[in-house]
Design a protein around this motif. Sequence first.
Motif, PDB file in Angstrom:
ATOM      1  N   LEU A   1       0.831  -1.207   0.000  1.00 44.89           N
ATOM      2  CA  LEU A   1       0.000   0.000   0.000  1.00 44.89           C
ATOM      3  C   LEU A   1       0.860   1.250   0.000  1.00 44.89           C
ATOM      4  CD1 LEU A   1      -2.901  -0.674   2.550  1.00 44.89           C
ATOM      5  CD2 LEU A   1      -3.088  -0.354   0.082  1.00 44.89           C
ATOM      6  N   GLY A   2       1.918   1.228   0.831  1.00 46.42           N
ATOM      7  CA  GLY A   2       2.796   2.382   0.918  1.00 46.42           C
ATOM      8  C   GLY A   2       3.457   2.704  -0.408  1.00 46.42           C
ATOM      9  N   THR A   3       3.790   1.669  -1.180  1.00 49.07           N
ATOM     10  CA  THR A   3       4.390   1.882  -2.498  1.00 49.07           C
ATOM     11  C   THR A   3       3.366   2.427  -3.489  1.00 49.07           C
ATOM     12  OG1 THR A   3       5.967   0.087  -2.136  1.00 49.07           O
ATOM     13  CG2 THR A   3       5.574   0.751  -4.419  1.00 49.07           C
ATOM     14  N   ARG A   4       2.162   1.888  -3.426  1.00 48.79           N
ATOM     15  CA  ARG A   4       1.132   2.294  -4.383  1.00 48.79           C
ATOM     16  C   ARG A   4       0.609   3.698  -4.138  1.00 48.79           C
ATOM     17  NH1 ARG A   4      -4.342  -1.178  -5.935  1.00 48.79           N
ATOM     18  NH2 ARG A   4      -5.140   0.291  -7.491  1.00 48.79           N
ATOM     19  N   PHE A   5       0.483   4.077  -2.851  1.00 48.71           N
ATOM     20  CA  PHE A   5      -0.101   5.372  -2.523  1.00 48.71           C
ATOM     21  C   PHE A   5       0.922   6.334  -1.924  1.00 48.71           C
ATOM     22  CE2 PHE A   5      -3.586   2.345  -2.471  1.00 48.71           C
ATOM     23  CZ  PHE A   5      -4.563   3.004  -3.210  1.00 48.71           C
ATOM     24  N   ALA A   6       2.176   6.155  -2.293  1.00 48.67           N
ATOM     25  CA  ALA A   6       3.252   6.975  -1.732  1.00 48.67           C
ATOM     26  C   ALA A   6       3.105   8.448  -2.068  1.00 48.67           C
ATOM     27  CB  ALA A   6       4.603   6.466  -2.221  1.00 48.67           C
ATOM     28  N   ALA A   7       2.398   8.757  -3.142  1.00 50.09           N
ATOM     29  CA  ALA A   7       2.289  10.153  -3.585  1.00 50.09           C
ATOM     30  C   ALA A   7       1.396  10.991  -2.684  1.00 50.09           C
ATOM     31  CB  ALA A   7       1.776  10.206  -5.024  1.00 50.09           C
ATOM     32  N   HIS A   8       0.570  10.349  -1.847  1.00 49.15           N
ATOM     33  CA  HIS A   8      -0.339  11.129  -0.985  1.00 49.15           C
ATOM     34  C   HIS A   8      -0.461  10.456   0.376  1.00 49.15           C
ATOM     35  CE1 HIS A   8      -3.658  13.540   0.419  1.00 49.15           C
ATOM     36  NE2 HIS A   8      -3.623  14.257  -0.697  1.00 49.15           N
ATOM     37  N   ARG A   9       0.267  10.974   1.348  1.00 46.93           N
ATOM     38  CA  ARG A   9       0.314  10.345   2.675  1.00 46.93           C
ATOM     39  C   ARG A   9      -1.028  10.377   3.388  1.00 46.93           C
ATOM     40  NH1 ARG A   9       5.047  12.674   6.145  1.00 46.93           N
ATOM     41  NH2 ARG A   9       4.380  14.665   5.275  1.00 46.93           N
ATOM     42  N   GLY A  10      -1.811  11.429   3.162  1.00 37.02           N
ATOM     43  CA  GLY A  10      -3.117  11.506   3.815  1.00 37.02           C
ATOM     44  C   GLY A  10      -4.047  10.401   3.373  1.00 37.02           C
ATOM     45  N   ARG A  11      -4.110  10.161   2.074  1.00 35.57           N
ATOM     46  CA  ARG A  11      -4.960   9.096   1.555  1.00 35.57           C
ATOM     47  C   ARG A  11      -4.440   7.723   1.971  1.00 35.57           C
ATOM     48  NH1 ARG A  11      -6.114  11.437  -4.564  1.00 35.57           N
ATOM     49  NH2 ARG A  11      -7.470  13.162  -3.900  1.00 35.57           N
ATOM     50  N   LEU A  12      -3.123   7.598   2.037  1.00 36.99           N
ATOM     51  CA  LEU A  12      -2.541   6.340   2.500  1.00 36.99           C
ATOM     52  C   LEU A  12      -2.977   6.034   3.928  1.00 36.99           C
ATOM     53  CD1 LEU A  12      -0.601   3.936   2.366  1.00 36.99           C
ATOM     54  CD2 LEU A  12       1.266   5.499   2.923  1.00 36.99           C
ATOM     55  N   LEU A  13      -2.922   7.032   4.793  1.00 41.60           N
ATOM     56  CA  LEU A  13      -3.339   6.820   6.183  1.00 41.60           C
ATOM     57  C   LEU A  13      -4.827   6.535   6.275  1.00 41.60           C
ATOM     58  CD1 LEU A  13      -2.782   6.756   9.181  1.00 41.60           C
ATOM     59  CD2 LEU A  13      -2.979   9.247   9.238  1.00 41.60           C
ATOM     60  N   ALA A  14      -5.641   7.251   5.491  1.00 37.21           N
ATOM     61  CA  ALA A  14      -7.089   7.041   5.508  1.00 37.21           C
ATOM     62  C   ALA A  14      -7.430   5.617   5.089  1.00 37.21           C
ATOM     63  CB  ALA A  14      -7.778   8.055   4.602  1.00 37.21           C
ATOM     64  N   LEU A  15      -6.805   5.136   4.019  1.00 38.81           N
ATOM     65  CA  LEU A  15      -7.073   3.785   3.539  1.00 38.81           C
ATOM     66  C   LEU A  15      -6.606   2.745   4.543  1.00 38.81           C
ATOM     67  CD1 LEU A  15      -7.970   1.830   1.360  1.00 38.81           C
ATOM     68  CD2 LEU A  15      -5.731   2.093   0.266  1.00 38.81           C
ATOM     69  N   THR A  16      -5.447   2.977   5.136  1.00 37.46           N
ATOM     70  CA  THR A  16      -4.911   2.033   6.121  1.00 37.46           C
ATOM     71  C   THR A  16      -5.834   1.896   7.319  1.00 37.46           C
ATOM     72  OG1 THR A  16      -2.645   2.554   5.473  1.00 37.46           O
ATOM     73  CG2 THR A  16      -2.959   1.547   7.632  1.00 37.46           C
ATOM     74  N   ALA A  17      -6.265   3.033   7.877  1.00 40.60           N
ATOM     75  CA  ALA A  17      -7.159   2.994   9.034  1.00 40.60           C
ATOM     76  C   ALA A  17      -8.485   2.323   8.673  1.00 40.60           C
ATOM     77  CB  ALA A  17      -7.395   4.406   9.567  1.00 40.60           C
ATOM     78  N   ALA A  18      -8.957   2.538   7.440  1.00 40.07           N
ATOM     79  CA  ALA A  18     -10.207   1.907   7.007  1.00 40.07           C
ATOM     80  C   ALA A  18     -10.038   0.383   6.921  1.00 40.07           C
ATOM     81  CB  ALA A  18     -10.630   2.473   5.660  1.00 40.07           C
ATOM     82  N   LEU A  19      -8.928  -0.070   6.363  1.00 41.48           N
ATOM     83  CA  LEU A  19      -8.681  -1.510   6.290  1.00 41.48           C
ATOM     84  C   LEU A  19      -8.519  -2.122   7.685  1.00 41.48           C
ATOM     85  CD1 LEU A  19      -6.192  -1.647   3.281  1.00 41.48           C
ATOM     86  CD2 LEU A  19      -8.573  -2.406   3.314  1.00 41.48           C
ATOM     87  N   GLN A  20      -7.848  -1.402   8.567  1.00 43.61           N
ATOM     88  CA  GLN A  20      -7.745  -1.868   9.951  1.00 43.61           C
ATOM     89  C   GLN A  20      -9.126  -1.982  10.585  1.00 43.61           C
ATOM     90  OE1 GLN A  20      -4.447   1.136  11.148  1.00 43.61           O
ATOM     91  NE2 GLN A  20      -4.298  -0.540  12.624  1.00 43.61           N
ATOM     92  N   ALA A  21      -9.973  -1.007  10.306  1.00 45.74           N
ATOM     93  CA  ALA A  21     -11.327  -1.025  10.867  1.00 45.74           C
ATOM     94  C   ALA A  21     -12.090  -2.266  10.397  1.00 45.74           C
ATOM     95  CB  ALA A  21     -12.075   0.247  10.467  1.00 45.74           C
ATOM     96  N   VAL A  22     -11.909  -2.656   9.132  1.00 47.92           N
ATOM     97  CA  VAL A  22     -12.568  -3.856   8.620  1.00 47.92           C
ATOM     98  C   VAL A  22     -12.080  -5.094   9.373  1.00 47.92           C
ATOM     99  CG1 VAL A  22     -12.790  -5.363   6.607  1.00 47.92           C
ATOM    100  CG2 VAL A  22     -12.983  -2.880   6.337  1.00 47.92           C
ATOM    101  N   LEU A  23     -10.771  -5.184   9.594  1.00 47.74           N
ATOM    102  CA  LEU A  23     -10.208  -6.333  10.315  1.00 47.74           C
ATOM    103  C   LEU A  23     -10.695  -6.379  11.760  1.00 47.74           C
ATOM    104  CD1 LEU A  23      -6.582  -6.104   8.899  1.00 47.74           C
ATOM    105  CD2 LEU A  23      -8.182  -7.988   8.501  1.00 47.74           C
ATOM    106  N   VAL A  24     -10.734  -5.219  12.415  1.00 49.32           N
ATOM    107  CA  VAL A  24     -11.195  -5.176  13.807  1.00 49.32           C
ATOM    108  C   VAL A  24     -12.697  -5.459  13.874  1.00 49.32           C
ATOM    109  CG1 VAL A  24     -11.483  -3.700  15.833  1.00 49.32           C
ATOM    110  CG2 VAL A  24      -9.337  -3.660  14.553  1.00 49.32           C
ATOM    111  N   ALA A  25     -13.450  -5.015  12.878  1.00 47.99           N
ATOM    112  CA  ALA A  25     -14.888  -5.309  12.840  1.00 47.99           C
ATOM    113  C   ALA A  25     -15.113  -6.816  12.758  1.00 47.99           C
ATOM    114  CB  ALA A  25     -15.530  -4.602  11.654  1.00 47.99           C
ATOM    115  N   ALA A  26     -14.303  -7.498  11.960  1.00 48.59           N
ATOM    116  CA  ALA A  26     -14.399  -8.953  11.874  1.00 48.59           C
ATOM    117  C   ALA A  26     -14.066  -9.603  13.220  1.00 48.59           C
ATOM    118  CB  ALA A  26     -13.464  -9.475  10.787  1.00 48.59           C
TER     119      ALA A  26
END
Length: 245
Positions: free
Chosen positions: A92-117
């Motif tokens: 993810l960091g390689t793919r979204f390296a151009a925008h750190r804000g979006r990288l963090l937003a996507l990461t936290a969202a994916l974490q939320a999915v894992l924690v929801a499970a």
Amino acid sequence: MRALLTDAAHTLVPPKDDRHGPLPPLLLALTVVTGLVDAVSYLALGHVFVANMTGNVVFLGFALAGADGLSALASVVSMAAFLAGALGGGRLGTRFAAHRGRLLALTAALQAVLVAAALVAAAVSHGRVTTPVQYTLIVLLGLAMGLQNAVARRLGVPDLTTTVLTLTLTGLAADSAPAGGAAPRPGRRILSVLAIFVGALAGAALLAHDELTLTLGLILAALVVTALTARRVSSPKASWAGPVK
């Protein structure tokens, strides 16, 4: 003292020209999450860590030596899940390296999915940690924390790795004025330590009353808020959002 308070204030409410923008307070929120998650893993999942891999390696050594109350299998599963999450975070960091804000937003969202499970698994078992539930939660939380660690590393905000505090504490002492150092970012370092402490304290207090699902729900809420906030403040033209230079 004045420098410490100023640095802490800038960490919580960064000035507009700060090169990391709103990343420091958002990473502090994830540091609180780390404390909550490790409270769950250590106190409810059989004395194993899913965020602190140094502790896991030590526990694995203890378990193989025959120490009571520790599971070598749980430590190995946790480390494997963490590494898998870190691998995903690296991609993810390689793919979204151009925008750190979006990288963090996507990461936290994916974490939320894992924690929801994980929350669903705990709720289905009515908070009882059977062996299947134990390993399900270890895997899901380990994936989430590996992902978080890899992305926090890619974001490159000094002293806010969200999990590793040994170097933070070392820097706080070794770089201090009494040690002859310049004492850079003392407020940020102290806030980082306090954040993980508060998370661990809150998690332990809830788990003392058998509130596993509530603790997981609190983790989920923190991740959702972090994801939404990161998304909202991530303007495409934000100067802080670009790759670390």
